[in-house]
Each structure stands twice: as structure tokens, then as C-alpha cells.
Scaffold this active site. Structure first.
Site, mmCIF file in Angstrom:
data_model
loop_
_atom_site.group_PDB
_atom_site.id
_atom_site.type_symbol
_atom_site.label_atom_id
_atom_site.label_comp_id
_atom_site.label_asym_id
_atom_site.label_seq_id
_atom_site.Cartn_x
_atom_site.Cartn_y
_atom_site.Cartn_z
ATOM 1 N N ASP A 89 0.872 -1.187 -0.072
ATOM 2 C CA ASP A 89 0.038 0.114 -0.030
ATOM 3 C C ASP A 89 0.836 1.430 0.013
ATOM 4 O O ASP A 89 2.106 1.158 0.558
ATOM 5 C CB ASP A 89 -0.905 -0.011 1.258
ATOM 6 C CG ASP A 89 -2.296 -1.151 1.138
ATOM 7 O OD1 ASP A 89 -2.533 -1.331 0.010
ATOM 8 O OD2 ASP A 89 -2.381 -1.619 2.195
ATOM 9 N N ASP B 117 -6.782 -1.587 -4.894
ATOM 10 C CA ASP B 117 -7.840 -1.106 -3.908
ATOM 11 C C ASP B 117 -8.871 -0.295 -4.494
ATOM 12 O O ASP B 117 -10.174 -0.313 -4.354
ATOM 13 C CB ASP B 117 -7.272 -0.656 -2.591
ATOM 14 C CG ASP B 117 -6.531 -1.742 -1.805
ATOM 15 O OD1 ASP B 117 -6.666 -2.987 -2.079
ATOM 16 O OD2 ASP B 117 -5.811 -1.140 -1.140
#
Length: 166
Positions: free
Chosen positions: A117, A135
Site C-alpha cells: 500500500d 484497492d
């Protein structure tokens, strides 16, 4: 199969762009490093062994395989739905975005044992958990899927103003 080609290509493009952005972050940032971009957005490098909002992240590693298997099953289901809706545009695009995002995150789980991330939005000391392009694609795909379903339900709903023959 030809009718699915554009949607499968879209899923591959989403997964490829996700992996490209993650490789750029991995090549240029150290773990935990943050680069402020604006007063409310930073590029960071963090790993999430769990799911959304670090769900199950603190466990011993079984969740890696659980989320990988879950993604494979969901992608199979979405491919089936994509085939069933192949004549449409909105729903297959939604499915392609979800599949591409899921594949991007599965690749991370297989290579890094966690999802990479790097997008971190915040306001002062309050922040949204870091996330990635996969995402984002999954989120947009789910929104499009819900929108497409609601549109479909409205089109097929009986007209409440029509007379009901008794």
C-alpha cells in the site's frame, strides 16, 4: 469468448498498472518512508498482510492463503457473471475492475506475503488507511456494480402508476 476479450483486457490492464505503480514505490521508497505530496496526501510504503483496514493483519500468516483463495473464488464467480452480462457494458466493466484489482493484490500476497500500500490521505493527525491502485479499482468496480444493479432493477420494476387488472 470473443465478447469477453475487451473486459479481460481491461482486467489485465488494471492488474498491470497496479503492479507497475507498486514496483515504482518499492524501487523508490523504504518501508515506512513517507513523501508528502500535498498537505493531505502522502506517498508511503507499507505492507498490509490483512484485508481492508488491516482486517486480520495481526494473525500468524494463514490469512495470506485465505485471502488469496477467497480472491480466486470471487474472480471465478465474477468471470461467470461477466459472461452472463457480456452484451452489456457497465456490469462487465465493473467486474473487470474488481478482477484486475483482486489479481493485483493476489500477486502481492504471493510475492511479498502482504499487499503493498502507498496512497495515504490524511487531515492533521487523522488519516485513512493507506491503500493502492488495486484497492481503488475494486472500490470503483463495486460502486459501478451496485449502480448497474440498481439501474437494472428500476428498469425491470413494474410501473406503480399502471392500472392493475383485477
Amino acid at each position: 469468448m470473443r465478447a469477453l476479450a475487451p473486459w479481460l483486457i481491461a482486467a489485465i490492464v488494471v492488474a498491470a498498472l497496479d503492479q507497475l505503480t507498486k514496483q515504482l514505490v518499492l524501487a523508490n521508497l523504504d518501508y515506512g518512508q513517507a513523501i508528502p505530496v500535498t498537505s493531505f496526501f502522502d506517498l508511503v510504503l507499507v505492507y498490509n498482510p490483512g484485508a481492508a483496514f488491516s482486517f486480520l493483519a495481526e494473525h500468524s500468516g494463514w490469512q495470506r492463503w485465505f485471502f488469496t483463495a477467497l480472491a480466486v473464488v470471487i474472480c471465478g464467480w465474477l468471470l461467470r457473471l461477466m459472461y452472463q452480462h457480456r452484451a452489456e457494458k457497465l456490469l462487465p466493466l465493473a467486474f473487470a475492475m474488481i478482477i484486475g484489482g483482486a489479481v493485483g493484490n493476489v500477486i502481492d500476497r504471493l510475492i511479498h506475503s502482504a499487499v503493498v500500500d502507498f496512497l495515504y490521505f490524511h487531515a492533521g493527525r487523522y488519516g485513512w488507511p493507506a491503500f493502492n491502485l488495486a484497492d481503488s479499482a475494486i472500490t470503483v468496480g463495486v460502486v459501478l456494480m451496485l449502480w448497474g444493479q440498481f439501474r437494472h432493477d428500476r428498469r425491470n420494476a413494474p410501473d406503480p402508476t399502471a392500472e392493475n387488472p383485477s
